[in-house]
Design an enzyme around this catalytic site. Structure first.
Site, PDB file in Angstrom:
ATOM      1  N   LYS A 141      24.569  -2.164  40.040  1.00  0.00           N
ATOM      2  CA  LYS A 141      23.771  -2.542  38.715  1.00  0.00           C
ATOM      3  C   LYS A 141      22.296  -2.124  39.060  1.00  0.00           C
ATOM      4  O   LYS A 141      21.858  -2.220  39.919  1.00  0.00           O
ATOM      5  CB  LYS A 141      23.735  -4.121  38.582  1.00  0.00           C
ATOM      6  CG  LYS A 141      25.303  -4.356  38.446  1.00  0.00           C
ATOM      7  CD  LYS A 141      25.551  -5.950  38.710  1.00  0.00           C
ATOM      8  CE  LYS A 141      26.875  -6.480  38.961  1.00  0.00           C
ATOM      9  NZ  LYS A 141      27.010  -7.657  39.404  1.00  0.00           N
ATOM     10  N   VAL A 172      21.163 -11.468  42.010  1.00  0.00           N
ATOM     11  CA  VAL A 172      20.299 -10.691  41.753  1.00  0.00           C
ATOM     12  C   VAL A 172      19.816 -10.695  40.296  1.00  0.00           C
ATOM     13  O   VAL A 172      18.496 -11.139  39.888  1.00  0.00           O
ATOM     14  CB  VAL A 172      20.255  -9.272  42.136  1.00  0.00           C
ATOM     15  CG1 VAL A 172      18.893  -8.316  41.841  1.00  0.00           C
ATOM     16  CG2 VAL A 172      20.537  -8.827  43.624  1.00  0.00           C
ATOM     17  N   ARG A 203      27.911 -16.834  45.002  1.00  0.00           N
ATOM     18  CA  ARG A 203      26.111 -16.905  45.502  1.00  0.00           C
ATOM     19  C   ARG A 203      25.407 -16.922  44.088  1.00  0.00           C
ATOM     20  O   ARG A 203      25.785 -16.482  43.197  1.00  0.00           O
ATOM     21  CB  ARG A 203      25.840 -15.979  46.604  1.00  0.00           C
ATOM     22  CG  ARG A 203      26.164 -14.528  45.983  1.00  0.00           C
ATOM     23  CD  ARG A 203      25.483 -13.330  46.725  1.00  0.00           C
ATOM     24  NE  ARG A 203      26.309 -12.139  46.435  1.00  0.00           N
ATOM     25  CZ  ARG A 203      26.285 -11.556  45.330  1.00  0.00           C
ATOM     26  NH1 ARG A 203      25.480 -11.687  44.532  1.00  0.00           N
ATOM     27  NH2 ARG A 203      26.932 -10.293  45.342  1.00  0.00           N
ATOM     28  N   HIS A 252      30.798  -3.998  32.318  1.00  0.00           N
ATOM     29  CA  HIS A 252      30.899  -4.744  33.338  1.00  0.00           C
ATOM     30  C   HIS A 252      30.170  -5.993  32.490  1.00  0.00           C
ATOM     31  O   HIS A 252      29.159  -6.011  32.376  1.00  0.00           O
ATOM     32  CB  HIS A 252      30.070  -4.366  34.454  1.00  0.00           C
ATOM     33  CG  HIS A 252      29.884  -5.273  35.495  1.00  0.00           C
ATOM     34  ND1 HIS A 252      30.269  -5.148  36.958  1.00  0.00           N
ATOM     35  CD2 HIS A 252      29.419  -6.799  35.499  1.00  0.00           C
ATOM     36  CE1 HIS A 252      30.101  -6.114  37.549  1.00  0.00           C
ATOM     37  NE2 HIS A 252      29.493  -7.127  36.879  1.00  0.00           N
ATOM     38  N   ILE A 277      39.789   1.829  34.757  1.00  0.00           N
ATOM     39  CA  ILE A 277      39.570   1.726  33.360  1.00  0.00           C
ATOM     40  C   ILE A 277      38.359   2.591  32.937  1.00  0.00           C
ATOM     41  O   ILE A 277      37.204   2.551  33.796  1.00  0.00           O
ATOM     42  CB  ILE A 277      39.133   0.163  33.145  1.00  0.00           C
ATOM     43  CG1 ILE A 277      39.810  -0.915  33.665  1.00  0.00           C
ATOM     44  CG2 ILE A 277      38.938  -0.135  31.609  1.00  0.00           C
ATOM     45  CD1 ILE A 277      41.503  -1.079  33.434  1.00  0.00           C
TER      46      ILE A 277
HETATM   47  P1  ADP Z   1      31.750  -4.348  44.821  1.00  0.00           P
HETATM   48  O1  ADP Z   1      32.162  -5.736  45.319  1.00  0.00           O
HETATM   49  O2  ADP Z   1      31.664  -3.380  45.590  1.00  0.00           O
HETATM   50  O3  ADP Z   1      30.221  -4.553  43.995  1.00  0.00           O
HETATM   51  P2  ADP Z   1      33.153  -4.475  42.294  1.00  0.00           P
HETATM   52  O4  ADP Z   1      34.576  -4.720  42.387  1.00  0.00           O
HETATM   53  O5  ADP Z   1      32.051  -5.621  41.882  1.00  0.00           O
HETATM   54  O6  ADP Z   1      32.854  -3.896  43.811  1.00  0.00           O
HETATM   55  O7  ADP Z   1      33.148  -3.398  41.258  1.00  0.00           O
HETATM   56  C1  ADP Z   1      31.702  -2.586  41.090  1.00  0.00           C
HETATM   57  C2  ADP Z   1      31.685  -1.587  40.117  1.00  0.00           C
HETATM   58  O8  ADP Z   1      32.603  -0.626  40.161  1.00  0.00           O
HETATM   59  C3  ADP Z   1      32.119  -2.312  38.773  1.00  0.00           C
HETATM   60  O9  ADP Z   1      31.092  -2.872  38.013  1.00  0.00           O
HETATM   61  C4  ADP Z   1      32.742  -0.960  37.927  1.00  0.00           C
HETATM   62  O10 ADP Z   1      31.713  -0.135  37.509  1.00  0.00           O
HETATM   63  C5  ADP Z   1      33.340  -0.259  39.226  1.00  0.00           C
HETATM   64  N1  ADP Z   1      34.657  -0.691  39.035  1.00  0.00           N
HETATM   65  C6  ADP Z   1      35.483  -1.454  39.845  1.00  0.00           C
HETATM   66  N2  ADP Z   1      36.737  -1.529  39.696  1.00  0.00           N
HETATM   67  C7  ADP Z   1      37.184  -0.741  38.623  1.00  0.00           C
HETATM   68  C8  ADP Z   1      38.254  -0.155  38.003  1.00  0.00           C
HETATM   69  N3  ADP Z   1      39.464  -0.699  38.186  1.00  0.00           N
HETATM   70  N4  ADP Z   1      38.021   0.417  36.848  1.00  0.00           N
HETATM   71  C9  ADP Z   1      36.856   1.114  36.589  1.00  0.00           C
HETATM   72  N5  ADP Z   1      35.645   0.572  37.363  1.00  0.00           N
HETATM   73  C10 ADP Z   1      35.704  -0.086  38.272  1.00  0.00           C
END
Ligand code: ADP
Length: 449
Positions: A238, A296, A293, A209, A204
């Site tokens: 983040k 942060v 959980r 987020h 995307i």
């Molecule tokens: P993690 O578990 O490693 O933190 P996440 O699935 O929570 O991974 O994703 C972390 C970040 O990666 C998101 O906040 C976003 O910035 C980016 N991200 C993850 N999936 C997508 C996607 N399908 N499209 C765009 N950005 C993504």
């Protein structure tokens, strides 16, 4: 309620949990590694036990030592904090077997949300929007990967099934680099999680987020709280979080909150957790993952709602009924959190361990500070480099930004590089001030690449 809680963590979150326990008249046991014996959480707790040498594997991840510490100290519960063992199903199971309450959801809930592919499948079944993807693991030499990627549509993102901390992710814009990207993502996933499995999903572009804090009790009641926007990130991790999100209106908040509640209900969630979504420019939202959980960034929700999430977590784990009703929770103003990390924002966020010399951290009206560091404290390269969280609260977003700008000017941390100067740049950036944030904000507006 619990009588004595062992905190299987360190740093600011261990201090945060000890404070909540103390206010609830619960005794606390800190665990620590050999090099952490002078740490703040050790000083704050009623009792402290050394569980091993500096390496996290031998101390904060050392399950037999931690269980022994709980048994010796007579703790009736263990709070895992975030990171370390907080989402480890085996640890949750061992606690249960030993008759010690794991302060978190059931091991089944952790398991269901821990594997991203099965979590997405479960969410789809529960009617929650998800990003289109491969629906299963992929390998570089699979004959159908190009067809799957074409069907999803470039750009795509390759993600680790066991993912966390932004590790094992690669964005692919065209088929030429697809196979190599899968191989590098797998290598990184194997090194970080011991599991090389990766999958593909639609990337995307320039999303927000947005995540929802949820709380659940043992009796099936679930509530969601106003969202956090965590779009300002580096390496998919983040750096700044705020609540409410500048993107979300009341109607979308309700719609997404309901989806988050349904996600939590689908895994019979108990205690506190977070459902993360990506939101595109048109306001379409997609489930990304659930963190089982405390997070942060929980303080932004606390200051904006007036709730204490760690106390709620302890009460829910002890079997109390959930008293929060989503519709009755008011947004009291606006909160922003800046993560001060011991890393160099001018050198690609390379960690900057070392001893802190002179130290002045901000305070004053509307500023909350969650930290474990002090002058003379040694930041070790063995652990996470988060050293402080500054949380600003104002009656609206403009006031919260002003307070954060003021607080950041007060920061003085000698001896190590840290992210405070970067935060000052973000807080004075006109796009941030307008609320135009997205997950590639730093590269687009600060680093210009
Ligand atoms: P993690 O578990 O490693 O933190 P996440 O699935 O929570 O991974 O994703 C972390 C970040 O990666 C998101 O906040 C976003 O910035 C980016 N991200 C993850 N999936 C997508 C996607 N399908 N499209 C765009 N950005 C993504």
């Amino acid at each position: 309620m619990f009588k004595k809680v062992l905190i299987a963590n360190r740093g600011e979150i261990a201090c945060r949990i000890i404070r909540a326990c103390r206010e609830l008249d619960i005794k606390t046991v800190a665990i620590h590694s050999e090099i952490d014996k002078e740490s703040m959480h050790v000083k704050l707790a009623d009792q402290a036990i050394c569980v091993g040498p500096a390496s996290a594997l031998e101390s904060y991840l050392n399950i037999p030592s931690i269980i022994a510490a709980a048994e010796i100290s007579g703790a009736d519960a263990i709070h895992p904090g975030y990171g370390f063992l907080s989402e480890n199903t085996y640890f949750a199971e061992v606690c249960q077997t030993c008759g010690i309450k794991f302060i978190g959801p059931s091991k089944e809930s952790i398991e269901q949300m821990g594997d991203k592919i099965s979590a997405i499948a479960l969410m789809k079944k529960a009617g929650i929007p998800t990003v289109s993807g491969s629906n299963g693991p992929v390998n570089a030499d699979d004959s159908n990967i190009f067809d799957i990627a074409k069907k999803i549509g470039y750009p795509i993102i390759i993600k680790a099934t066991a993912g966390g901390g932004g590790k094992g992710m690669r964005v692919v814009v065209s088929k030429e680099t697809l196979q190599n990207a899968i191989i590098t993502a797998q290598t990184e996933a194997k090194a970080s999680f011991g599991n090389p499995s990766v999958y593909m999903e639609k990337y995307i572009e320039e999303p927000h987020h947005v995540e929802f804090q949820i709380l659940g009790d043992r009796y099936g009641k679930i509530a969601y709280l106003p969202e956090r926007d965590c779009s300002i990130q580096r390496r998919h991790q983040k750096l700044v979080e705020e609540s409410p999100s500048p993107l979300i209106n009341e109607a979308l908040r309700k719609k997404m909150g309901k989806a988050a509640k349904n996600a939590a209900a689908a895994v019979k969630y108990v205690t506190v957790g977070t459902v993360e979504f990506l939101v595109d420019k048109k306001g379409n939202f997609y489930f990304m993952e659930m963190n089982t959980r405390i997070q942060v960034e929980h303080p932004v929700t606390e200051v904006v709602t007036g709730l204490d999430l760690v106390k709620e977590q302890l009460k829910l784990a002890a079997g109390e009924k959930l008293s929060i009703v989503s519709e009755k929770v008011k947004i009291l103003g606006h909160a922003i959190e800046c993560r001060i990390n011991a890393e160099d924002p001018d050198k690609d966020f390379i960690p900057s361990p070392g001893t802190i010399g002179r130290l002045f951290l901000p305070g004053g009206p509307g500023i909350r500070l969650d930290t474990h560091v002090y002058s003379g404290y040694m930041i070790s390269s063995f652990y996470d480099n988060l050293i402080a969280k500054i949380i600003a609260f104002g009656c609206d977003r403009d006031e919260a930004i002003k307070k954060m700008q003021r607080a950041l000017r007060e920061v003085e941390i000698e001896g190590i590089k840290n992210t405070s100067s970067l935060h000052s740049r973000v807080m004075s950036n006109e796009n941030f001030c307008k609320g135009s944030v997205c997950t590639n904000f730093l590269s687009k507006y600060i680093y210009g690449k």
